[in-house]
Motif scaffolding. Structure first.
Motif, short mmCIF file in Angstrom:
data_model
loop_
_atom_site.label_atom_id
_atom_site.label_comp_id
_atom_site.label_asym_id
_atom_site.label_seq_id
_atom_site.Cartn_x
_atom_site.Cartn_y
_atom_site.Cartn_z
N LYS A 135 0.85 -1.19 0.00
CA LYS A 135 0.00 0.00 0.00
C LYS A 135 0.89 1.24 0.00
O LYS A 135 1.81 1.35 0.81
CB LYS A 135 -0.89 0.01 1.25
CG LYS A 135 -1.80 1.23 1.38
CD LYS A 135 -2.52 1.18 2.71
CE LYS A 135 -3.42 2.37 2.93
NZ LYS A 135 -4.02 2.36 4.27
N SER A 136 0.60 2.16 -0.92
CA SER A 136 1.32 3.44 -0.96
C SER A 136 0.32 4.56 -0.67
O SER A 136 -0.77 4.56 -1.25
CB SER A 136 1.93 3.68 -2.34
OG SER A 136 2.75 2.61 -2.71
N GLN A 168 8.44 0.01 -1.35
CA GLN A 168 7.11 -0.23 -1.90
C GLN A 168 7.22 -1.06 -3.18
O GLN A 168 8.24 -1.03 -3.86
CB GLN A 168 6.44 1.10 -2.21
CG GLN A 168 6.27 1.94 -0.96
CD GLN A 168 5.44 3.18 -1.16
OE1 GLN A 168 4.74 3.58 -0.25
NE2 GLN A 168 5.54 3.81 -2.30
N ASN A 172 3.37 -0.18 -7.56
CA ASN A 172 2.82 0.99 -6.87
C ASN A 172 3.57 2.25 -7.29
O ASN A 172 2.96 3.31 -7.51
CB ASN A 172 2.91 0.81 -5.35
CG ASN A 172 1.98 -0.27 -4.84
OD1 ASN A 172 1.56 -1.15 -5.58
ND2 ASN A 172 1.65 -0.22 -3.57
N VAL A 205 -2.47 3.75 -3.40
CA VAL A 205 -2.45 2.56 -4.26
C VAL A 205 -2.43 1.33 -3.37
O VAL A 205 -1.59 1.22 -2.47
CB VAL A 205 -1.21 2.54 -5.19
CG1 VAL A 205 -1.34 1.40 -6.20
CG2 VAL A 205 -1.01 3.86 -5.90
N GLN A 207 -2.48 -3.00 -3.40
CA GLN A 207 -2.25 -4.15 -4.26
C GLN A 207 -2.40 -5.44 -3.46
O GLN A 207 -1.89 -5.54 -2.34
CB GLN A 207 -0.84 -4.09 -4.85
CG GLN A 207 -0.56 -5.23 -5.80
CD GLN A 207 0.87 -5.23 -6.33
OE1 GLN A 207 1.34 -6.23 -6.82
NE2 GLN A 207 1.56 -4.11 -6.24
N MET A 214 -5.22 -4.53 -8.22
CA MET A 214 -4.82 -3.20 -7.80
C MET A 214 -6.01 -2.26 -7.67
O MET A 214 -6.96 -2.34 -8.45
CB MET A 214 -3.80 -2.60 -8.77
CG MET A 214 -2.50 -3.39 -8.81
SD MET A 214 -1.18 -2.50 -9.65
CE MET A 214 -0.62 -1.42 -8.34
#
Length: 458
Positions: A135-136, A168, A172, A205, A207, A214
């Motif tokens: 996760k970003s 990350q 992402n 973002v 995933q 995504m």
């Protein structure tokens, strides 16, 4: 001029030896017992420091140069490590990071909790401590009329523009770069938190580690988003695994990322992922651990400490979207989960259905209010599991656990200081700490997660 009580003054150059690291990765040097915190210093190193701030009980310094380096010092692989506030420990070897984190847990438990005679096991680290975040959450802004995306510089609101973040997933990074490119192309203004002007505040973002699905979340100040259709079209065409494109609206003057309103622009409301063999639906705002590989390690350790035989009633007092609860339900008679966030409870109920788990009940409320009500209904907890936020357990919850007298408590913690405080209370009120297992969920940063086994004293 120096204050009698403060042995340093601002702008003074002094030679120091670093003795320790803070939880956020700053070196600690002491001048006549007065701590000076210096970014970049490592234990055992000697060097020269310029004092930049001298408060009554502690000060801050800038590292000017080293005369003796630690054998654990390494060159940080990230080109913006010294400016970005995202990571704190890239200049320390991974073996050095794990050793420091174990030392930090032991010392914090002793200093705050008075817990000295309990085994704190070596930290369970990662084989590959890079590119682990699924996760970003990246702030978007503008510099000289140009849209930028990156993390804030340490102790500031200045965005350090970045092309890549090596903790990350690469995909992402690609999405963050793409959103920045599309914002520039279609005239979407980055947000300025000083003036409260601009449109795009964050890109988030998510995933699925195992499904590769995504989700892209565009966090905007208002509902308007220039060229929305074109942006959605390009995101769909250029991100092969995208399953969900979402807009979250946050009109408030705040540093909280998400607002209350979320709208699906294209695709599904959720993406899916697995931890072990349990499937989870993840929505834009639901809490889901960012390092699924280490989450599995963490939860398996919690399950081991719960010592379930299939006959136990378990209460999960901060159940979130049901991640730990569903692990426990495989081995327990029944699991009762309580959580104060309504969306998280509906996610937990959905995740139980998704995995055909019928021996888990989830309710909305504060644990310290719901648990006594359960007890009045004749529900006796054999095991209580807590995984509280950084501030630790609510004092009323600790009192409730003591009154309920479960045979075992499994405490999962992301903050050694609040953990030590809560363990002190529990050990003074009938429980015994048996062992502590640190798990490194966040390599290259100062954070450390712990799982603790407690038992009711006879």
């Amino acid at each position: 001029m120096k204050n009698d009580q403060i042995p340093v003054e601002k702008n003074e150059l002094i030679d120091v030896t670093f003795e320790d690291l803070t939880h956020d990765g700053a070196g600690v040097a002491k001048i006549n017992g007065y701590p000076l915190f210096v970014k970049g210093g490592l234990p055992g190193e000697k060097g020269q420091v310029k004092v930049v701030q001298a408060k009554k009980n502690y000060g801050f310094g800038r590292l000017m140069g080293l005369t003796k380096e630690s054998p654990d010092r390494v060159a940080p692989p990230c080109p913006i490590f010294h400016r970005c506030g995202g990571c704190q420990l890239q200049h320390l070897s991974y073996e050095g990071q794990l050793a420091q984190k174990q030392k930090q847990v032991e010392e914090t438990l002793a200093r705050i909790g008075g817990i000295t005679d309990v085994p704190v096991h070596p930290v369970i680290g990662m084989d590959e401590p890079w590119r682990y975040r699924n996760k970003s959450q990246v702030p978007i802004g503008e510099q000289k009329g140009h849209v930028v995306a990156g993390f804030f510089a340490e102790r500031s609101h200045e965005i350090v523009d970045m092309e890549s973040c090596i903790i990350q997933h690469e995909e992402n990074d690609h999405v963050v770069r793409l959103v920045k490119e599309l914002a520039r192309k279609y005239g979407v203004r980055g947000y300025d938190d000083k003036t409260h002007k601009g449109t795009l505040r964050h890109v988030v973002v998510r995933q699925g580690k195992h499904t590769k699905e995504m989700m892209v979340v565009l966090v905007t100040k208002g509902k308007e988003l220039a060229n929305k259709k074109n942006i959605i079209q390009e995101l769909r065409e250029r991100i092969p695994n995208v399953k969900s494109i979402v807009q979250n609206i946050n009109p408030k003057r705040t540093n909280v990322i998400f607002g209350e309103k979320t709208e699906v622009l294209w695709g599904e409301e959720v993406i899916y992922d697995y931890i072990g063999d349990i499937k989870f639906a993840i929505s834009a705002r639901s809490f889901y651990q960012v390092n699924p590989d280490q989450t599995k390690v963490l939860y398996e350790k919690a399950l081991e400490y719960a010592q379930l035989t299939g006959k136990e009633t378990v209460i999960d007092a901060y159940c979130g979207i049901g991640t730990i609860s569903l692990f426990l339900a495989k081995e327990a008679k029944h699991v009762y989960g309580v959580e104060v966030v309504p969306e998280a409870v509906s996610d937990a109920q959905r995740n139980a259905r998704l995995n055909h788990v019928e021996n888990a009940t989830f309710v909305i409320g504060e644990a310290e209010g719901v648990m006594p009500w359960w007890q009045a209904q004749g529900i006796r907890a054999d095991v209580i599991v807590v995984d509280p936020p950084r501030k630790g357990c609510d004092e009323n919850l600790l009192k409730t656990m003591v009154l309920m007298k479960p045979e075992r408590i499994v405490y999962v913690s992301c903050n050694p200081a609040s953990l030590a405080r809560d363990l002190k209370y529990l050990t003074e009120n009938g429980f015994e700490v048996k062992e502590v297992q640190p798990v490194d969920m966040f390599p290259q940063t100062g954070h450390i997660e712990n799982v603790v086994a407690l038992e009711l004293k006879n």
